[in-house]
Design a protein around this motif. Sequence first.
Motif, PDB file in Angstrom:
ATOM      1  N   PHE C 159       8.014 -33.151  34.366  1.00 53.61           N
ATOM      2  CA  PHE C 159       8.831 -33.172  33.150  1.00 53.61           C
ATOM      3  C   PHE C 159      10.187 -32.511  33.358  1.00 53.61           C
ATOM      4  O   PHE C 159      11.209 -33.011  32.895  1.00 53.61           O
ATOM      5  CB  PHE C 159       8.077 -32.494  32.002  1.00 53.61           C
ATOM      6  CG  PHE C 159       6.927 -33.315  31.518  1.00 53.61           C
ATOM      7  CD1 PHE C 159       7.147 -34.388  30.657  1.00 53.61           C
ATOM      8  CD2 PHE C 159       5.639 -33.052  31.941  1.00 53.61           C
ATOM      9  CE1 PHE C 159       6.089 -35.170  30.221  1.00 53.61           C
ATOM     10  CE2 PHE C 159       4.572 -33.831  31.512  1.00 53.61           C
ATOM     11  CZ  PHE C 159       4.798 -34.895  30.651  1.00 53.61           C
ATOM     12  N   GLU C 160      10.165 -31.392  34.051  1.00 52.56           N
ATOM     13  CA  GLU C 160      11.423 -30.656  34.187  1.00 52.56           C
ATOM     14  C   GLU C 160      12.449 -31.427  35.003  1.00 52.56           C
ATOM     15  O   GLU C 160      13.630 -31.467  34.654  1.00 52.56           O
ATOM     16  CB  GLU C 160      11.166 -29.273  34.805  1.00 52.56           C
ATOM     17  CG  GLU C 160      12.449 -28.449  34.845  1.00 52.56           C
ATOM     18  CD  GLU C 160      12.205 -26.977  35.075  1.00 52.56           C
ATOM     19  OE1 GLU C 160      11.031 -26.573  35.259  1.00 52.56           O
ATOM     20  OE2 GLU C 160      13.190 -26.216  35.067  1.00 52.56           O
ATOM     21  N   THR C 162      12.701 -34.609  35.290  1.00 53.08           N
ATOM     22  CA  THR C 162      13.182 -35.726  34.476  1.00 53.08           C
ATOM     23  C   THR C 162      14.258 -35.268  33.493  1.00 53.08           C
ATOM     24  O   THR C 162      15.338 -35.865  33.392  1.00 53.08           O
ATOM     25  CB  THR C 162      12.005 -36.352  33.712  1.00 53.08           C
ATOM     26  OG1 THR C 162      10.948 -36.606  34.640  1.00 53.08           O
ATOM     27  CG2 THR C 162      12.415 -37.646  33.031  1.00 53.08           C
ATOM     28  N   LEU C 163      13.948 -34.183  32.787  1.00 53.90           N
ATOM     29  CA  LEU C 163      14.907 -33.678  31.810  1.00 53.90           C
ATOM     30  C   LEU C 163      16.155 -33.112  32.474  1.00 53.90           C
ATOM     31  O   LEU C 163      17.258 -33.216  31.934  1.00 53.90           O
ATOM     32  CB  LEU C 163      14.243 -32.608  30.934  1.00 53.90           C
ATOM     33  CG  LEU C 163      13.286 -33.208  29.912  1.00 53.90           C
ATOM     34  CD1 LEU C 163      12.368 -32.135  29.344  1.00 53.90           C
ATOM     35  CD2 LEU C 163      14.079 -33.885  28.784  1.00 53.90           C
ATOM     36  N   ASN C 167      19.906 -34.185  31.451  1.00 54.33           N
ATOM     37  CA  ASN C 167      20.916 -33.193  31.082  1.00 54.33           C
ATOM     38  C   ASN C 167      22.106 -33.239  32.027  1.00 54.33           C
ATOM     39  O   ASN C 167      23.271 -33.210  31.600  1.00 54.33           O
ATOM     40  CB  ASN C 167      20.280 -31.792  31.098  1.00 54.33           C
ATOM     41  CG  ASN C 167      21.234 -30.725  30.608  1.00 54.33           C
ATOM     42  OD1 ASN C 167      21.740 -30.813  29.504  1.00 54.33           O
ATOM     43  ND2 ASN C 167      21.491 -29.735  31.446  1.00 54.33           N
ATOM     44  N   PHE C 193      14.291 -23.310  30.075  1.00 61.31           N
ATOM     45  CA  PHE C 193      13.118 -24.176  30.138  1.00 61.31           C
ATOM     46  C   PHE C 193      11.883 -23.340  30.491  1.00 61.31           C
ATOM     47  O   PHE C 193      10.852 -23.387  29.799  1.00 61.31           O
ATOM     48  CB  PHE C 193      13.344 -25.262  31.205  1.00 61.31           C
ATOM     49  CG  PHE C 193      12.296 -26.323  31.245  1.00 61.31           C
ATOM     50  CD1 PHE C 193      12.504 -27.557  30.637  1.00 61.31           C
ATOM     51  CD2 PHE C 193      11.098 -26.120  31.912  1.00 61.31           C
ATOM     52  CE1 PHE C 193      11.535 -28.552  30.680  1.00 61.31           C
ATOM     53  CE2 PHE C 193      10.127 -27.102  31.966  1.00 61.31           C
ATOM     54  CZ  PHE C 193      10.346 -28.320  31.346  1.00 61.31           C
ATOM     55  N   MET C 401      18.553 -28.810  25.395  1.00 59.75           N
ATOM     56  CA  MET C 401      17.654 -29.602  26.231  1.00 59.75           C
ATOM     57  C   MET C 401      16.577 -28.730  26.867  1.00 59.75           C
ATOM     58  O   MET C 401      15.401 -29.101  26.945  1.00 59.75           O
ATOM     59  CB  MET C 401      18.449 -30.279  27.365  1.00 59.75           C
ATOM     60  CG  MET C 401      19.408 -31.346  26.931  1.00 59.75           C
ATOM     61  SD  MET C 401      18.578 -32.914  26.520  1.00 59.75           S
ATOM     62  CE  MET C 401      17.953 -33.376  28.136  1.00 59.75           C
ATOM     63  N   GLY C 405      12.844 -29.151  25.847  1.00 58.91           N
ATOM     64  CA  GLY C 405      12.002 -29.640  26.953  1.00 58.91           C
ATOM     65  C   GLY C 405      10.908 -28.650  27.313  1.00 58.91           C
ATOM     66  O   GLY C 405       9.762 -29.034  27.572  1.00 58.91           O
ATOM     67  N   THR C 409       6.919 -29.365  27.101  1.00 59.88           N
ATOM     68  CA  THR C 409       6.191 -29.192  28.355  1.00 59.88           C
ATOM     69  C   THR C 409       5.159 -28.069  28.237  1.00 59.88           C
ATOM     70  O   THR C 409       4.037 -28.176  28.750  1.00 59.88           O
ATOM     71  CB  THR C 409       7.178 -28.898  29.503  1.00 59.88           C
ATOM     72  OG1 THR C 409       8.163 -29.930  29.523  1.00 59.88           O
ATOM     73  CG2 THR C 409       6.475 -28.852  30.840  1.00 59.88           C
TER      74      THR C 409
END
Lengths: 459, 459, 459
Positions: C159-160, C162-163, C167, C193, C401, C405, C409
């Motif tokens: 996930f990280e 991707t985000l 960003n 995050f 973001m 995120g 997550t």
Amino acid sequence: HTDSTNMRLRLPLLCIILEVILIILFGTLVEYNDDTHAKLWNENRTDSATRNDHENEFYYRYPSFQDVHVMIFVGFGFLMTFLQRYGFSSVGFNFLIAAFSLQWATLMQGFFHGLHHGKIHVGVTSMINADFCTGSVLISFGAVLGKTSPVQLLVMAIFEVTLFAVNEFILLSILGVNDAGGSMTIHTFGAYFGLMVTRVLYRPNLDKSKHRNSSVYHSDLFAMIGTIYLWMFWPSFNSAITNYGDPQHRTAMNTYYSLAACTLATFAFSALVNPEGKLDMVHIQNAALAGGVAVGTAGEMMLTAFGSMIVGFLAGTISVLGYKYLTPVLESKLKIQDTCGIHNLHGMPGVLGAVVGAVTAALASPDVYGHGVFADVETGKWNPQSRGGFQAISLAVTLGMALFGGLITGFILKLPIYGAPPDTHCFEDGLYWEVPGEEEGHQELYEVATPNEVEKLSS
Amino acid sequence: HTDSTNMRLRLPLLCIILEVILIILFGTLVEYNDDTHAKLWNENRTDSATRNDHENEFYYRYPSFQDVHVMIFVGFGFLMTFLQRYGFSSVGFNFLIAAFSLQWATLMQGFFHGLHHGKIHVGVTSMINADFCTGSVLISFGAVLGKTSPVQLLVMAIFEVTLFAVNEFILLSILGVNDAGGSMTIHTFGAYFGLMVTRVLYRPNLDKSKHRNSSVYHSDLFAMIGTIYLWMFWPSFNSAITNYGDPQHRTAMNTYYSLAACTLATFAFSALVNPEGKLDMVHIQNAALAGGVAVGTAGEMMLTAFGSMIVGFLAGTISVLGYKYLTPVLESKLKIQDTCGIHNLHGMPGVLGAVVGAVTAALASPDVYGHGVFADVETGKWNPQSRGGFQAISLAVTLGMALFGGLITGFILKLPIYGAPPDTHCFEDGLYWEVPGEEEGHQELYEVATPNEVEKLSS
Amino acid sequence: HTDSTNMRLRLPLLCIILEVILIILFGTLVEYNDDTHAKLWNENRTDSATRNDHENEFYYRYPSFQDVHVMIFVGFGFLMTFLQRYGFSSVGFNFLIAAFSLQWATLMQGFFHGLHHGKIHVGVTSMINADFCTGSVLISFGAVLGKTSPVQLLVMAIFEVTLFAVNEFILLSILGVNDAGGSMTIHTFGAYFGLMVTRVLYRPNLDKSKHRNSSVYHSDLFAMIGTIYLWMFWPSFNSAITNYGDPQHRTAMNTYYSLAACTLATFAFSALVNPEGKLDMVHIQNAALAGGVAVGTAGEMMLTAFGSMIVGFLAGTISVLGYKYLTPVLESKLKIQDTCGIHNLHGMPGVLGAVVGAVTAALASPDVYGHGVFADVETGKWNPQSRGGFQAISLAVTLGMALFGGLITGFILKLPIYGAPPDTHCFEDGLYWEVPGEEEGHQELYEVATPNEVEKLSS
């Protein structure tokens, strides 16, 4: 001793004052050089006729800078972690005084190496030179390791960096000698400066901390990290600021062969001087590096692989013999307590390097060099013999500057205001660091018996 | 055993004799190449038409050399520190035999790769090649780790370097195959040479030292320093001597992706083969590197990131499975005591790399390569299929040379004159090193209970 | 807890599925770029008019890649080994999630940074960018260190990464801001995050593992390896993808001076905030790096050495104060358990870096830059004030973001299916690793008293 060594005010005050002074001086004196300044670079770029191909190529010299940087912070830092209870201080104080010295050196060297309209221009080369100067401070640190407070070390760095810049200016700019790898400017200077400082700071009762002045198994392995990084990157160190083209290749290669030969000599003599033929980590960690020191001057010359290997072999040999036979005498007779044995790693090999450089310069001929390092050989302005003579004079100047500077600095460091460790607590991190394992939580894990318990056991 | 393993005369004698021979041979046979020699460089410089832009650019190849150098001395050296009481020897003997091998390899490779008017020309490329050859000796060292004296290791290096140079000459010069990253010349050769040596030196009673043939917590962390440095710099290793331009980019990138995929396979299978799903440091330290070995031949070809990842994944998988299931069988059935499991890290992945290289070469087409690695595809002189065939033949030659050479060398090393450790004292630094902690001073510090005290406690 | 944390199926399944997906996606989507592809390179080479001198020069950017690579794997990996019993996991999980993330990041960044006829082109620059993205995952790892299973970490990375790519796309491509060293994209994003993830995963009973949530002597030295490598190579990190020419020089130099000043501030305030004036390894290991974070945006601008030193000094100061005063409050009041204190090393210094970048951009003028970083200054299309505004907007976007995120997550990671460690066994390698020293053989060697024996002693 807790009060007398308390760093709560001394260290912050000194660090903050020094950094504020540095910031002010950088603000008023320092400018980006032409390769680094946005406007200057763009203006000059159009005038391409005046620029060589490799100018402003970031990857010209910068990889050398990074290798040297690793030697300064990982190499020197971890080399000194061999002491059983001084690893935090070895890496940590190395970090602190190097971070200070490279800033101060940028100013001092910039001042002596030539101002541009009253401004110091900084670039990749100035970063390498600042790291070089820092190296000499870290060599001196090796002599006083475990016996000085961080405040003392910073004060030592202030003076040593300044004198280093003066000596370097005399050698490179006034006498015009070659010393790209710093056998004289870095190693000889740093070693004899440090030896004189530790002589002045002589502690007659240092044996009260004797039990901590040695290694344990894992501390020796940490130290090998330092050794190996210094050994591997020494070719980059010696060649970092040599001229573009053949000298840079030659310097790297000579250093590489010198170190390889030095390593075999080190293992040979380490086993030979031990009654049971056992190798000593102290020799391997240190003497194996002497080959890099000893080609610091002649490395850029046509020393040949053959000559480099002979020099390296000699350097490793005298270094091991120095650790075995000379260091104890220096301590007992001359009262020089040299924790890391810098006399064996940097002192004698540095002098050897200076002599090799002088001889190699004196033997230079146009048949061998063409338009090389000794371009002036052919102009007739200099003859190699006088070149060799100036190299020899430079060694004498360096020794004089180092011993005199170390003497003065030593007396300044002797003032009882810096929170130096007492004789009973030398080589001990706990004085200046929060050391884990003293806290409760850890007991449970490593289950190491406390002194009391051992006492109980022994009774 | 103290007398029989005493190195006081053996090691110094061998080191000094070897270094003196090396110095004499370098003095008579070795010259700087044109980029390194002051006069030659200056003469050639004027004739600029004959030189490419990047010629004599020090930072062309030299950064690759430094990365390879780190792998040889830090990578291999620390990778082998995983044993609890053999860290000094792992890093130290690695240091010694590497320093010797790179000098000897310069001569052997220089001799086979072509003399210039009877002279060996040295430069940055010869330094990289010498490090490569040294790598194969260090691979073999991994098989006999803990069971050999430094004198044995030096003798092994003499023979292995020589045979390496012969094999490399056959492959690269006679058969004309591609093997820039050395799947065959370095890994397959080094692995099967070492496995044969350890087979000949089989010790039926090695379990007397079993308790030392394993790691402790911090020794595993030291070993990870070696692992990570090998892993990070493997793209530089495989690409260090590939041709200028696209092949060098491609090799670095293929190696990078192969290693990344290999790492995931390693973690996956390490957990899978353990009843409790726990990861094994042995796998992580070693198998995660197999992806670099397995693209040593095909890395410079148009393997694509996709192909590299498949190869890497396979390499990691067979390497973990090898450690788990094959190594015990090799020891019990074939009497091959392979301390570091080099068969799993270098042997099988090396063979895999050779096969992948042969297949990739056989599938080459001008549509994909243009005037690339397989430029001769277009001249019609070679067709890819025969190229692939020669690659396969090279693997067979390498295996033959390695096994035969290891057999001979093994028997030479079996002579009872080298001070090899007794079965009861394998994997033990104390035999050849002054080990701290045995001395009095340290007791006070770490307060670790002595064997006697523990006995007392247990009663 | 053995069953609930057993990785035997979970970890292999996830690793194999992920790697198979990656291989399929690479096979369908990824191509070598023009410098790397044999045919494309050879075709383009003939059309030399369209290529700059330094194009396809392997040693352009590749040395930067290697330095960044060292920071990711050795720097981050060893920095987190400070915990007494979590060294295997720190280096090992760092290795695993970095190896995964760099593959996944290549796809995500390639997708957002622009496809070429539906294909992602890879080359040295994409390798550097993938390492950058990986860095932000490793920052978040620092917040949850010791409290997560490797399966959770891989899921977090999916996930990280991707985000991060989303960003980064918004900032660099849509808003068109400068952030070469990633004060915003890497540090601020990774920190907030991770802080949000650890907030969602809050463990009220974490003090059951409190005794393992600290260092021991040698673990702190291992951590210093990470610190020093990060510190040394940070100039390479910030300058790795800046434009050719003056910006790359400037970035390296600004970072170098910022870090030097930061180090002095760190030592100063570490001693100042301790009642006995003792230095704290936590500060030295972390806060000394904040200077690199804080010039990640403005480093390529005309910040000057003077400005860089002020920023570095501020960053070190707020970082130490954060560790001392803010971290305990975040934990007790906001329920943010931040194992490595990433808020102090990456969070606050990252925000500081973003603000410094916005201000420096807003103050840009053609007098200072010429045709430099702010070339558009002269076209009149942008004015510096709006540039500064967009930089500030970017910080807000990044924070949004990251927090959003991390929230999502975090909740995904909270599902009880990943084998997370129980509160009683956090910060403990033994859960996921075969740990030596638990086996019989070792007792004999280190003779460390067992818990039972210590109990006996205490009674």
